[in-house]
Design an enzyme around this catalytic site. Sequence first.
Site, short mmCIF file in Angstrom:
data_model
loop_
_atom_site.label_atom_id
_atom_site.label_comp_id
_atom_site.label_asym_id
_atom_site.label_seq_id
_atom_site.Cartn_x
_atom_site.Cartn_y
_atom_site.Cartn_z
N GLU A 28 0.82 -1.20 0.00
CA GLU A 28 0.00 0.00 0.00
C GLU A 28 0.86 1.26 0.00
O GLU A 28 0.60 2.22 -0.74
CB GLU A 28 -0.93 0.00 1.23
CG GLU A 28 -1.92 -1.15 1.26
CD GLU A 28 -1.40 -2.37 1.99
OE1 GLU A 28 -2.23 -3.09 2.58
OE2 GLU A 28 -0.17 -2.62 1.99
N CYS A 72 -2.68 -4.02 6.94
CA CYS A 72 -2.32 -4.29 8.33
C CYS A 72 -2.73 -3.12 9.22
O CYS A 72 -2.80 -1.97 8.79
CB CYS A 72 -0.84 -4.59 8.45
SG CYS A 72 0.25 -3.22 8.03
N CYS A 115 -0.66 -0.04 7.62
CA CYS A 115 -0.99 0.37 6.26
C CYS A 115 -2.38 1.01 6.18
O CYS A 115 -2.62 1.89 5.35
CB CYS A 115 -0.91 -0.81 5.31
SG CYS A 115 0.79 -1.35 5.00
N THR A 175 22.13 -36.97 3.91
CA THR A 175 22.45 -36.25 2.68
C THR A 175 23.72 -35.44 2.86
O THR A 175 24.56 -35.36 1.96
CB THR A 175 21.28 -35.33 2.29
OG1 THR A 175 20.12 -36.14 2.03
CG2 THR A 175 21.61 -34.51 1.06
#
Length: 370
Positions: A56, A82, A91, A203
């Site tokens: 925003e 938010c 925002c 791994t």
Amino acid sequence: MTLPESNTFMQQALALAAQSLLLTSPNPRVGCVITSPDGQLLGQGATQRAGAAHAEVMALRDAATHGHSVVGATAYVTLEPCSHQGRTGPCCDALVAAGIKKVVAAIGDPNPLVTGNGFARLRAVGVDVSVGPGGAESRELNIGFFSRMLRKTPWVRMKLAASLDGKTALDNGLSQWITSPAARTDGHAWRARACAVLTGIGTVLADNPKLDVRLVDTPRQPTLVVIDSRLETPLDAALFIPGRTLIIYAAVPHAEKQAALAALGATVVLLPGPNDKVDLAAMLCDLARREVNELHVEAGEKLNGSLIREGLVDEFVVYLAPKLIGQGRGMAHFGPLQDLAQAVPLEFKSTAMLGPDLRVVARVCGRDVF
């Protein structure tokens, strides 16, 4: 404004959000488009790195840069604005201060600090708020963020590269390379979008991998997570990359080795489970507390099997090469099942050809209902 125009602007906002796919973690990927009352584009933007401006604010800045007033304008945003003070300010307050009179949001924010509050604060000062369209697309784009907020665990995505008959390596362990360069590059793109990459000590000892993102451009490297129950990670392993966050989960304490790993920059977390193995479910909860939204798994058949057996995998990204290997190592070691009804039920989400290889994305049925 007609509904087709509304759809078009939201699709623009969603496209902007997708552009920040590799950037925003642990924040959601959000896009915003601001239009005049007669439907002219005034500004647009997407959420930046954590701690930087949200979508925003970026759109408001873009409008100002072009000399456009946004008083009385409409903001199309892919997630509820938010309403709390986090790394940045609220925002919804920025939109109100700029004079925005209408907000069209694709979906509500699942963050307990926000959910519904952003809409409420906007409506309280007279801003017209509507929700939709684009909700399903926004949620899918932020599936890990929704998972962390609602389930308190990351979205777990397992990557597998195998021959057509399901072998990931020869019996002697050789696996480089079963799939093509195009498939490997795509695999790095999936790594790049994740907050963290998970592997196992098997791994690490067998392949000594870096497990970083190298084949695609990325603004950040995901955290590396290693399951190493007995702290066998060699101190000269290739995974120790300066500046990268490394978390090693262990089950058996070893003070001297823990100190040595910590000196190399690793965070060692003890989470003992049965049989001196790491408690994998507890590990996911811990990663969520560390703001991991999407966890990308690249491991061997034993750890893969453990994660699947415990029901901890949400989605699979499988690359199948057009070759047969016969005897070799499989994708995941679990079972044996006594009935086909015990099989893990999957839903195919997409398929794509990458060079000679086939990529299949499959999701555990019902796993995304939360």
